[in-house]
Scaffold this motif. Sequence first.
Motif, mmCIF file in Angstrom:
data_model
loop_
_atom_site.group_PDB
_atom_site.id
_atom_site.type_symbol
_atom_site.label_atom_id
_atom_site.label_comp_id
_atom_site.label_asym_id
_atom_site.label_seq_id
_atom_site.Cartn_x
_atom_site.Cartn_y
_atom_site.Cartn_z
ATOM 1 N N LEU A 1 -0.726 -10.864 5.521
ATOM 2 C CA LEU A 1 0.568 -10.396 5.017
ATOM 3 C C LEU A 1 1.684 -10.696 6.012
ATOM 4 O O LEU A 1 2.797 -11.065 5.618
ATOM 5 C CB LEU A 1 0.524 -8.897 4.722
ATOM 6 C CG LEU A 1 -0.245 -8.480 3.477
ATOM 7 C CD1 LEU A 1 -0.346 -6.961 3.398
ATOM 8 C CD2 LEU A 1 0.407 -9.044 2.223
ATOM 9 N N ALA A 2 1.399 -10.532 7.288
ATOM 10 C CA ALA A 2 2.409 -10.808 8.313
ATOM 11 C C ALA A 2 2.798 -12.283 8.288
ATOM 12 O O ALA A 2 3.976 -12.624 8.446
ATOM 13 C CB ALA A 2 1.888 -10.413 9.689
ATOM 14 N N MET B 1 -2.595 -7.725 -6.081
ATOM 15 C CA MET B 1 -2.906 -6.378 -5.628
ATOM 16 C C MET B 1 -3.939 -5.773 -6.576
ATOM 17 O O MET B 1 -3.695 -5.655 -7.780
ATOM 18 C CB MET B 1 -1.643 -5.510 -5.626
ATOM 19 C CG MET B 1 -1.880 -4.118 -5.083
ATOM 20 S SD MET B 1 -0.361 -3.159 -4.957
ATOM 21 C CE MET B 1 -0.129 -2.690 -6.661
ATOM 22 N N PRO B 2 -5.116 -5.426 -6.031
ATOM 23 C CA PRO B 2 -6.134 -4.816 -6.893
ATOM 24 C C PRO B 2 -5.695 -3.423 -7.344
ATOM 25 O O PRO B 2 -5.158 -2.647 -6.559
ATOM 26 C CB PRO B 2 -7.372 -4.739 -5.995
ATOM 27 C CG PRO B 2 -6.893 -4.924 -4.604
ATOM 28 C CD PRO B 2 -5.551 -5.580 -4.657
ATOM 29 N N ASN C 1 -6.153 -7.032 -11.145
ATOM 30 C CA ASN C 1 -5.156 -7.285 -10.108
ATOM 31 C C ASN C 1 -3.813 -7.508 -10.778
ATOM 32 O O ASN C 1 -3.751 -7.981 -11.916
ATOM 33 C CB ASN C 1 -5.519 -8.545 -9.303
ATOM 34 C CG ASN C 1 -6.776 -8.362 -8.496
ATOM 35 O OD1 ASN C 1 -6.750 -7.778 -7.431
ATOM 36 N ND2 ASN C 1 -7.894 -8.854 -9.008
ATOM 37 N N ILE C 2 -2.763 -7.183 -10.053
ATOM 38 C CA ILE C 2 -1.423 -7.525 -10.524
ATOM 39 C C ILE C 2 -0.746 -8.337 -9.430
ATOM 40 O O ILE C 2 -1.094 -8.239 -8.253
ATOM 41 C CB ILE C 2 -0.585 -6.264 -10.869
ATOM 42 C CG1 ILE C 2 -0.433 -5.344 -9.651
ATOM 43 C CG2 ILE C 2 -1.191 -5.509 -12.032
ATOM 44 C CD1 ILE C 2 0.533 -4.188 -9.875
ATOM 45 N N ARG C 3 0.200 -9.148 -9.853
ATOM 46 C CA ARG C 3 0.969 -9.921 -8.881
ATOM 47 C C ARG C 3 2.062 -8.994 -8.350
ATOM 48 O O ARG C 3 2.760 -8.336 -9.115
ATOM 49 C CB ARG C 3 1.580 -11.152 -9.543
ATOM 50 C CG ARG C 3 2.191 -12.126 -8.563
ATOM 51 C CD ARG C 3 2.812 -13.331 -9.261
ATOM 52 N NE ARG C 3 1.974 -13.903 -10.300
ATOM 53 C CZ ARG C 3 1.118 -14.916 -10.121
ATOM 54 N NH1 ARG C 3 0.999 -15.462 -8.937
ATOM 55 N NH2 ARG C 3 0.408 -15.382 -11.119
ATOM 56 N N ALA C 4 2.172 -8.929 -7.039
ATOM 57 C CA ALA C 4 3.168 -8.061 -6.418
ATOM 58 C C ALA C 4 3.781 -8.784 -5.231
ATOM 59 O O ALA C 4 3.193 -9.707 -4.673
ATOM 60 C CB ALA C 4 2.519 -6.761 -5.954
ATOM 61 N N THR C 5 4.957 -8.352 -4.872
ATOM 62 C CA THR C 5 5.614 -8.891 -3.689
ATOM 63 C C THR C 5 5.737 -7.758 -2.683
ATOM 64 O O THR C 5 6.261 -6.687 -3.003
ATOM 65 C CB THR C 5 7.011 -9.445 -4.033
ATOM 66 O OG1 THR C 5 6.860 -10.467 -5.019
ATOM 67 C CG2 THR C 5 7.674 -10.027 -2.805
ATOM 68 N N ILE C 6 5.252 -8.006 -1.500
ATOM 69 C CA ILE C 6 5.357 -7.024 -0.429
ATOM 70 C C ILE C 6 6.743 -7.207 0.187
ATOM 71 O O ILE C 6 7.035 -8.233 0.795
ATOM 72 C CB ILE C 6 4.255 -7.230 0.636
ATOM 73 C CG1 ILE C 6 2.869 -7.276 -0.004
ATOM 74 C CG2 ILE C 6 4.344 -6.158 1.713
ATOM 75 C CD1 ILE C 6 2.461 -6.028 -0.735
ATOM 76 N N ILE C 7 7.580 -6.226 -0.007
ATOM 77 C CA ILE C 7 8.973 -6.349 0.421
ATOM 78 C C ILE C 7 9.106 -6.234 1.934
ATOM 79 O O ILE C 7 9.865 -6.968 2.561
ATOM 80 C CB ILE C 7 9.839 -5.284 -0.282
ATOM 81 C CG1 ILE C 7 9.787 -5.510 -1.794
ATOM 82 C CG2 ILE C 7 11.274 -5.337 0.215
ATOM 83 C CD1 ILE C 7 10.421 -4.408 -2.597
ATOM 84 N N GLN C 8 8.367 -5.309 2.523
ATOM 85 C CA GLN C 8 8.443 -5.113 3.972
ATOM 86 C C GLN C 8 7.025 -5.158 4.549
ATOM 87 O O GLN C 8 6.407 -4.115 4.778
ATOM 88 C CB GLN C 8 9.119 -3.781 4.298
ATOM 89 C CG GLN C 8 10.578 -3.752 3.868
ATOM 90 C CD GLN C 8 11.202 -2.387 4.053
ATOM 91 O OE1 GLN C 8 10.624 -1.383 3.675
ATOM 92 N NE2 GLN C 8 12.386 -2.377 4.646
ATOM 93 N N PRO C 9 6.504 -6.360 4.794
ATOM 94 C CA PRO C 9 5.119 -6.477 5.261
ATOM 95 C C PRO C 9 4.883 -5.893 6.652
ATOM 96 O O PRO C 9 3.746 -5.703 7.046
ATOM 97 C CB PRO C 9 4.855 -7.981 5.235
ATOM 98 C CG PRO C 9 6.193 -8.616 5.267
ATOM 99 C CD PRO C 9 7.146 -7.648 4.628
#
Length: 149
Positions: free
Chosen positions: A51-52, A61-62, A68-76
């Motif tokens: 993620l970093a 994301m499980p 799973n769904i597709r997600a965006t990590i806003i603040q990894p």
Amino acid sequence: MAAPVDPREVQSLQTYLNQYTQQAEVYSRQLGMMEEGIREANASIETLKALAEAGEAPVFMPIGGGLNIRATIIQPDEVFVSIGSDIIVQKTNEGAISYLQDRIKEMEATAKNLTEVLQKIDAQVKDIQKRLEQLYRQAQAEQQGAGSL
């Protein structure tokens, strides 16, 4: 000639054997939980590192049940760590990795202790089994000797 087999000794040894076997099962389960915890922590470390590197890239994301769904990590770099008793603290990505590495060391030490205890129990079980086998052979010899009279 050896003293006759004392049934109380046989019963006592069988009781000890059962107790040690049950203890070994408990310790084996605990060891399995430690090993699973270590695997899980290592997987989490790898995920945090990925993620970093990925930044705000989309991830799968499980959500359970093999979904799973597709997600965006806003603040990894923001990681929330559960430290027990429903207490969650915020750590940096590196801080979370460090926390997990410390937990792994603790679990490895516990696993080592459990392994040592299991080895001791195993040795005791083998000693008891050996003694029981001796007593059974002796009892059989006594029965055969009594039958030939």
